[in-house]
Design an enzyme around this catalytic site. Structure first.
Site, mmCIF file in Angstrom:
data_model
loop_
_atom_site.group_PDB
_atom_site.id
_atom_site.type_symbol
_atom_site.label_atom_id
_atom_site.label_comp_id
_atom_site.label_asym_id
_atom_site.label_seq_id
_atom_site.Cartn_x
_atom_site.Cartn_y
_atom_site.Cartn_z
ATOM 1 N N HIS A 34 8.779 3.272 8.447
ATOM 2 C CA HIS A 34 8.590 2.244 9.812
ATOM 3 C C HIS A 34 7.457 2.820 10.575
ATOM 4 C CE1 HIS A 34 9.537 -0.709 12.967
ATOM 5 N NE2 HIS A 34 9.561 0.219 13.604
ATOM 6 N N MET A 92 10.510 -6.996 3.725
ATOM 7 C CA MET A 92 10.734 -7.843 4.735
ATOM 8 C C MET A 92 12.014 -8.370 5.268
ATOM 9 S SD MET A 92 8.359 -6.656 6.315
ATOM 10 C CE MET A 92 8.150 -7.936 7.863
ATOM 11 N N ARG A 93 13.109 -7.976 4.276
ATOM 12 C CA ARG A 93 14.414 -8.380 4.470
ATOM 13 C C ARG A 93 15.289 -7.689 4.830
ATOM 14 N NH1 ARG A 93 14.241 -13.388 3.035
ATOM 15 N NH2 ARG A 93 16.684 -13.400 4.068
ATOM 16 N N ASN A 99 13.399 4.098 3.764
ATOM 17 C CA ASN A 99 12.465 3.078 4.523
ATOM 18 C C ASN A 99 11.460 3.969 5.305
ATOM 19 O OD1 ASN A 99 11.511 0.539 5.220
ATOM 20 N ND2 ASN A 99 12.276 0.691 7.452
ATOM 21 N N SER A 109 0.900 -1.047 -0.003
ATOM 22 C CA SER A 109 -0.018 -0.077 -0.074
ATOM 23 C C SER A 109 0.689 1.267 0.141
ATOM 24 C CB SER A 109 -0.995 -0.006 1.272
ATOM 25 O OG SER A 109 -0.333 0.173 2.622
ATOM 26 N N ASN A 110 2.066 1.241 0.617
ATOM 27 C CA ASN A 110 2.777 2.291 0.670
ATOM 28 C C ASN A 110 3.360 2.621 -0.855
ATOM 29 O OD1 ASN A 110 3.508 3.886 3.132
ATOM 30 N ND2 ASN A 110 3.572 1.833 3.766
ATOM 31 N N LEU A 155 19.015 -5.631 4.443
ATOM 32 C CA LEU A 155 19.713 -5.553 3.432
ATOM 33 C C LEU A 155 21.376 -5.873 3.814
ATOM 34 C CD1 LEU A 155 18.187 -2.474 1.751
ATOM 35 C CD2 LEU A 155 18.234 -4.787 0.881
ATOM 36 N N GLU A 193 0.992 7.164 7.021
ATOM 37 C CA GLU A 193 2.404 6.732 6.143
ATOM 38 C C GLU A 193 1.921 6.902 4.849
ATOM 39 O OE1 GLU A 193 3.531 2.497 6.574
ATOM 40 O OE2 GLU A 193 2.632 2.202 8.490
ATOM 41 N N ASP A 252 16.643 -0.146 11.643
ATOM 42 C CA ASP A 252 15.491 1.049 11.582
ATOM 43 C C ASP A 252 16.159 2.190 12.328
ATOM 44 O OD1 ASP A 252 13.547 -0.456 10.340
ATOM 45 O OD2 ASP A 252 12.506 -1.273 12.252
#
Ligand code: GRF
Length: 200
Positions: free
Chosen positions: A112, A93-94, A110, A16-17, A96, A177, A148
């Site tokens: 969050h 979801m990984r 990113n 959705s983002n 880097l 967001e 994060d």
């Protein structure tokens, strides 16, 4: 000199983002930019079809038992082939690899769902509820080697209601967001484009 920044978006799921960002770019709310590719590490990511519907190139690059660094090298190659200037993680979801982060340092963003540095990692909305905070929100930050923990670009605050559930709180944060990410990308691109002029 960069005249029109080329954005690559990495997703793993709903996306959705990614959609909010792609639509903001398409409607001119992120000036001088285009989304050139959406990469997913999950073949079934729901966001892939949404990107295709918008005429955006999509790639599935699965990890398939490979080491993180090797998987990331394939993603980096795909992004470089498409001359991507800015990489936006949107529910990717990984973690880097440090090689990937080094290659694109200062050009990976990113989003969050908490007011970082509070509640990094998974289930940020649940962490906020369990901690009993009265305010939470969302953060767009540069990605570095920390979880994060990279430099913060922009944040939005969301009040926590006494009767909030993870679902109700997550939904209100998500609305923020969707506005915050395009605004933060616009800010970063304004600097990137200006730097590319002075670097001439
Ligand atoms: C969002 O809450 C984002 O902040 C987090 O993962 C979620 C992804 O949602 N990183 P979506 O795939 O963008 O809908």
């Amino acid at each position: 000199m960069i005249e029109r920044a080329r954005i690559g978006i990495l997703i793993s799921g709903r996306g959705s983002n990614m959609i909010a960002l792609a639509d903001a770019v398409r409607h001119g709310r992120v000036p001088c930019a285009e989304v050139v590719v959406v990469v997913s590490d999950q073949p079934n990511a729901a966001g892939l079809s949404q990107a295709k519907e918008r005429g955006i190139e999509t790639l599935v690059i699965e990890r398939r038992g490979r080491q993180r660094a090797e998987h990331d090298r394939e993603i980096a190659m795909a992004l470089n082939e498409r001359q991507v200037d800015l990489i936006c993680l949107a529910g990717y979801m990984r973690l880097l690899s440090s090689e990937f982060i080094d290659l694109f340092r200062g050009r990976i963003l990113n989003i969050h769902p908490s007011l970082l540095p509070s509640f990094p990692g998974l289930d940020a909305q649940k962490q906020a509820l369990e901690h009993g905070v009265k305010w939470t929100g969302c953060t767009v930050h540069f990605v570095d080697e920390t979880l994060d923990g990279g430099p913060i670009i922009a944040q939005r605050v969301v009040a926590v209601a006494d009767d909030d559930t993870v679902e109700s709180l997550s939904a209100r944060i998500l609305d923020e967001e969707h506005e915050l990410y395009p605004a933060a990308v616009s800010m970063v691109l304004a600097n990137l484009l200006a730097d590319s002029v002075t670097a001439q």
